[in-house]
Design a protein around this motif. Structure first.
Motif, PDB file in Angstrom:
ATOM      1  N   TYR A 121      23.798  27.646   5.363  1.00 16.76           N
ATOM      2  CA  TYR A 121      24.596  27.966   6.548  1.00 16.76           C
ATOM      3  C   TYR A 121      24.489  29.461   6.828  1.00 16.76           C
ATOM      4  CZ  TYR A 121      26.994  23.431   6.182  1.00 16.76           C
ATOM      5  OH  TYR A 121      27.292  22.097   6.137  1.00 16.76           O
ATOM      6  N   ALA A 122      24.424  29.823   8.102  1.00 14.65           N
ATOM      7  CA  ALA A 122      24.393  31.227   8.507  1.00 14.65           C
ATOM      8  C   ALA A 122      24.906  31.321   9.945  1.00 14.65           C
ATOM      9  CB  ALA A 122      22.986  31.810   8.402  1.00 14.65           C
ATOM     10  N   PHE A 123      25.299  32.520  10.332  1.00 13.30           N
ATOM     11  CA  PHE A 123      25.801  32.756  11.688  1.00 13.30           C
ATOM     12  C   PHE A 123      24.767  33.490  12.526  1.00 13.30           C
ATOM     13  CE2 PHE A 123      29.926  31.809   9.900  1.00 13.30           C
ATOM     14  CZ  PHE A 123      30.653  31.310  10.972  1.00 13.30           C
ATOM     15  N   SER A 124      24.720  33.134  13.799  1.00 14.30           N
ATOM     16  CA  SER A 124      24.018  33.899  14.819  1.00 14.30           C
ATOM     17  C   SER A 124      25.031  34.172  15.918  1.00 14.30           C
ATOM     18  CB  SER A 124      22.824  33.120  15.374  1.00 14.30           C
ATOM     19  OG  SER A 124      22.199  33.840  16.417  1.00 14.30           O
ATOM     20  N   GLY A 125      25.617  35.374  15.909  1.00 18.01           N
ATOM     21  CA  GLY A 125      26.754  35.624  16.794  1.00 18.01           C
ATOM     22  C   GLY A 125      27.923  34.762  16.353  1.00 18.01           C
ATOM     23  N   ASN A 126      28.488  33.990  17.290  1.00 24.64           N
ATOM     24  CA  ASN A 126      29.569  33.069  16.956  1.00 24.64           C
ATOM     25  C   ASN A 126      29.085  31.625  16.837  1.00 24.64           C
ATOM     26  OD1 ASN A 126      31.585  35.008  16.799  1.00 24.64           O
ATOM     27  ND2 ASN A 126      32.167  34.806  18.945  1.00 24.64           N
ATOM     28  N   THR A 127      27.779  31.459  16.739  1.00 29.95           N
ATOM     29  CA  THR A 127      27.216  30.120  16.539  1.00 29.95           C
ATOM     30  C   THR A 127      26.928  29.905  15.066  1.00 29.95           C
ATOM     31  OG1 THR A 127      26.231  30.020  18.757  1.00 29.95           O
ATOM     32  CG2 THR A 127      25.320  28.558  17.076  1.00 29.95           C
ATOM     33  N   LEU A 128      27.535  28.869  14.487  1.00 30.16           N
ATOM     34  CA  LEU A 128      27.264  28.526  13.090  1.00 30.16           C
ATOM     35  C   LEU A 128      26.007  27.670  13.038  1.00 30.16           C
ATOM     36  CD1 LEU A 128      28.129  28.549  10.112  1.00 30.16           C
ATOM     37  CD2 LEU A 128      29.479  26.495  10.584  1.00 30.16           C
ATOM     38  N   GLN A 129      25.060  28.085  12.188  1.00 29.51           N
ATOM     39  CA  GLN A 129      23.792  27.371  12.051  1.00 29.51           C
ATOM     40  C   GLN A 129      23.716  26.699  10.686  1.00 29.51           C
ATOM     41  OE1 GLN A 129      21.251  30.863  12.722  1.00 29.51           O
ATOM     42  NE2 GLN A 129      20.652  29.989  14.691  1.00 29.51           N
ATOM     43  N   ARG A 130      22.923  25.625  10.638  1.00 27.44           N
ATOM     44  CA  ARG A 130      22.759  24.879   9.383  1.00 27.44           C
ATOM     45  C   ARG A 130      21.305  24.466   9.228  1.00 27.44           C
ATOM     46  NH1 ARG A 130      23.035  19.312   7.666  1.00 27.44           N
ATOM     47  NH2 ARG A 130      24.015  19.069   5.598  1.00 27.44           N
ATOM     48  N   SER A 131      20.828  24.508   7.990  1.00 24.59           N
ATOM     49  CA  SER A 131      19.490  24.036   7.651  1.00 24.59           C
ATOM     50  C   SER A 131      19.616  22.969   6.573  1.00 24.59           C
ATOM     51  CB  SER A 131      18.616  25.183   7.141  1.00 24.59           C
ATOM     52  OG  SER A 131      17.387  24.698   6.634  1.00 24.59           O
ATOM     53  N   ASP A 132      18.867  21.883   6.722  1.00 25.25           N
ATOM     54  CA  ASP A 132      18.851  20.807   5.732  1.00 25.25           C
ATOM     55  C   ASP A 132      17.402  20.371   5.564  1.00 25.25           C
ATOM     56  OD1 ASP A 132      19.117  18.606   4.130  1.00 25.25           O
ATOM     57  OD2 ASP A 132      20.466  17.493   5.458  1.00 25.25           O
ATOM     58  N   VAL A 133      16.757  20.853   4.488  1.00 23.61           N
ATOM     59  CA  VAL A 133      15.333  20.585   4.255  1.00 23.61           C
ATOM     60  C   VAL A 133      15.145  20.120   2.813  1.00 23.61           C
ATOM     61  CG1 VAL A 133      14.575  22.272   5.983  1.00 23.61           C
ATOM     62  CG2 VAL A 133      14.912  22.990   3.596  1.00 23.61           C
ATOM     63  N   PRO A 134      13.998  19.487   2.515  1.00 26.55           N
ATOM     64  CA  PRO A 134      13.712  19.129   1.123  1.00 26.55           C
ATOM     65  C   PRO A 134      13.656  20.382   0.240  1.00 26.55           C
ATOM     66  CG  PRO A 134      12.238  17.955   2.612  1.00 26.55           C
ATOM     67  CD  PRO A 134      12.952  18.970   3.433  1.00 26.55           C
ATOM     68  N   CYS A 135      14.051  20.237  -1.015  1.00 26.72           N
ATOM     69  CA  CYS A 135      14.022  21.367  -1.942  1.00 26.72           C
ATOM     70  C   CYS A 135      12.616  21.952  -2.013  1.00 26.72           C
ATOM     71  CB  CYS A 135      14.454  20.913  -3.330  1.00 26.72           C
ATOM     72  SG  CYS A 135      16.178  20.394  -3.418  1.00 26.72           S
ATOM     73  N   GLY A 136      12.532  23.270  -2.019  1.00 28.75           N
ATOM     74  CA  GLY A 136      11.263  23.963  -2.060  1.00 28.75           C
ATOM     75  C   GLY A 136      10.692  24.282  -0.704  1.00 28.75           C
ATOM     76  N   SER A 137      11.295  23.746   0.371  1.00 27.44           N
ATOM     77  CA  SER A 137      10.829  24.025   1.728  1.00 27.44           C
ATOM     78  C   SER A 137      11.554  25.234   2.300  1.00 27.44           C
ATOM     79  CB  SER A 137      11.059  22.817   2.636  1.00 27.44           C
ATOM     80  OG  SER A 137      10.397  21.679   2.145  1.00 27.44           O
ATOM     81  N   ALA A 138      10.911  25.888   3.255  1.00 24.97           N
ATOM     82  CA  ALA A 138      11.542  27.030   3.915  1.00 24.97           C
ATOM     83  C   ALA A 138      12.700  26.547   4.782  1.00 24.97           C
ATOM     84  CB  ALA A 138      10.518  27.770   4.780  1.00 24.97           C
ATOM     85  N   ALA A 139      13.757  27.338   4.824  1.00 22.95           N
ATOM     86  CA  ALA A 139      14.931  26.981   5.630  1.00 22.95           C
ATOM     87  C   ALA A 139      14.556  26.898   7.103  1.00 22.95           C
ATOM     88  CB  ALA A 139      16.041  28.002   5.420  1.00 22.95           C
ATOM     89  N   SER A 140      15.201  25.989   7.813  1.00 24.95           N
ATOM     90  CA  SER A 140      14.980  25.814   9.243  1.00 24.95           C
ATOM     91  C   SER A 140      16.346  25.687   9.916  1.00 24.95           C
ATOM     92  CB  SER A 140      14.120  24.575   9.508  1.00 24.95           C
ATOM     93  OG  SER A 140      13.926  24.372  10.893  1.00 24.95           O
ATOM     94  N   LEU A 141      16.923  26.824  10.252  1.00 24.46           N
ATOM     95  CA  LEU A 141      18.280  26.838  10.790  1.00 24.46           C
ATOM     96  C   LEU A 141      18.304  26.360  12.235  1.00 24.46           C
ATOM     97  CD1 LEU A 141      19.431  30.280   9.340  1.00 24.46           C
ATOM     98  CD2 LEU A 141      20.407  28.059   8.741  1.00 24.46           C
ATOM     99  N   VAL A 142      19.266  25.483  12.533  1.00 26.14           N
ATOM    100  CA  VAL A 142      19.507  25.018  13.903  1.00 26.14           C
ATOM    101  C   VAL A 142      20.999  25.151  14.180  1.00 26.14           C
ATOM    102  CG1 VAL A 142      17.561  23.423  13.931  1.00 26.14           C
ATOM    103  CG2 VAL A 142      19.784  22.623  13.122  1.00 26.14           C
ATOM    104  N   GLY A 143      21.352  25.253  15.441  1.00 26.19           N
ATOM    105  CA  GLY A 143      22.752  25.412  15.806  1.00 26.19           C
ATOM    106  C   GLY A 143      23.571  24.188  15.433  1.00 26.19           C
ATOM    107  N   LEU A 144      24.629  24.396  14.686  1.00 28.95           N
ATOM    108  CA  LEU A 144      25.546  23.319  14.318  1.00 28.95           C
ATOM    109  C   LEU A 144      26.769  23.296  15.227  1.00 28.95           C
ATOM    110  CD1 LEU A 144      26.463  21.051  12.352  1.00 28.95           C
ATOM    111  CD2 LEU A 144      27.533  22.846  10.961  1.00 28.95           C
ATOM    112  N   ALA A 145      27.344  24.470  15.491  1.00 28.85           N
ATOM    113  CA  ALA A 145      28.555  24.526  16.311  1.00 28.85           C
ATOM    114  C   ALA A 145      28.689  25.917  16.934  1.00 28.85           C
ATOM    115  CB  ALA A 145      29.793  24.206  15.474  1.00 28.85           C
TER     116      ALA A 145
END
Length: 228
Positions: A121-145
């Motif tokens: 989980y990480a923030f971009s401004g006031n948008t909370l982002q989430r990444s869900d990838v297989p272990c060992g893969s690079a994170a791919s953050l997308v907007g959650l809320a």
């Protein structure tokens, strides 16, 4: 007996009464419109904040889990998340906009190769982002809320101390639970809403601007898989 129509005075009185009635009707419908807008905005922000809390709760409760049920219902513990115990949880202290990374094995995936998940989980401004990838893969953050003012996490250590980061527990202890505060604001402005403030899990203050409906949820989430 008067044979003519209404006098000018009578017409003015009637027009005044009609204007008063129309004004009351306009005020009523304006109040109903504002009430509807406030209700819709409140429901929207409640749904969004609760969804975020549900996702965060799910990921923190699972962090460090290593068990996977195969197609025959047998427990397989050889599916590795590439981490062990407290190493399966990382965090960043962003004030009231914290982030974290969690690794765990889940039965929600159909195969052992996909069962190991790396979530962050990480923030971009006031948008909370989430990444869900297989272990060992690079994170791919997308907007959650969007419009999430805070996701403040305070970790409760097994020796009853607290830390703002998951690795901050004293030697020999581990993060037993996480106290999480999520604060969201309405996506649109609403009339006649005063500014307000909220206190987060770590004791910080978050201001909700005037014209926005805000909701704050605080929950303590147990992380039983970090004990070993």
């Amino acid at each position: 007996m008067r044979k003519g129509g209404f006098t000018l005075v009578e017409l003015l009185i009637a027009m005044g009464i009609l204007a008063g009635i129309l004004t009351l009707v306009a005020v009523y419908f304006g109040d109903q419109r504002d009430l509807t807008q406030r209700t819709q905005s409140r429901n929207e922000v409640q749904d969004r904040v609760r969804m975020v809390m549900q996702m965060v709760t799910q990921d923190l409760q699972m962090v460090g889990s290593r068990g996977f049920l195969d197609s025959n219902g047998n427990l397989v513990t050889t599916v590795s998340s590439g981490c062990n115990g407290v190493n399966c949880l990382t965090s960043t202290d962003g004030g009231v906009q914290d982030g974290f990374g969690a690794q765990y094995v889940t039965n929600l995936r159909s195969s052992s190769t996909q069962a190991c998940r790396a979530v962050s989980y990480a923030f971009s401004g006031n948008t909370l982002q989430r990444s869900d990838v297989p272990c060992g893969s690079a994170a791919s953050l997308v907007g959650l809320a969007p419009d999430i003012l805070a996701m403040d996490i305070q970790y409760q250590c097994s020796d009853n101390t607290t830390s703002n980061i998951s690795s901050g527990c004293p030697s020999g202890s581990y993060p037993r639970s996480a106290r999480v505060t999520v604060i969201g604001q309405s996506a649109t402005t609403v009339s006649n809403i005063a500014a307000s403030s909220y206190t987060t899990a770590s004791g910080s203050t978050v201001n909700c601007p005037a014209g926005r409906i805000c909701l704050a949820l605080t929950q303590e989430i147990l992380m039983p898989n970090l004990k070993n």
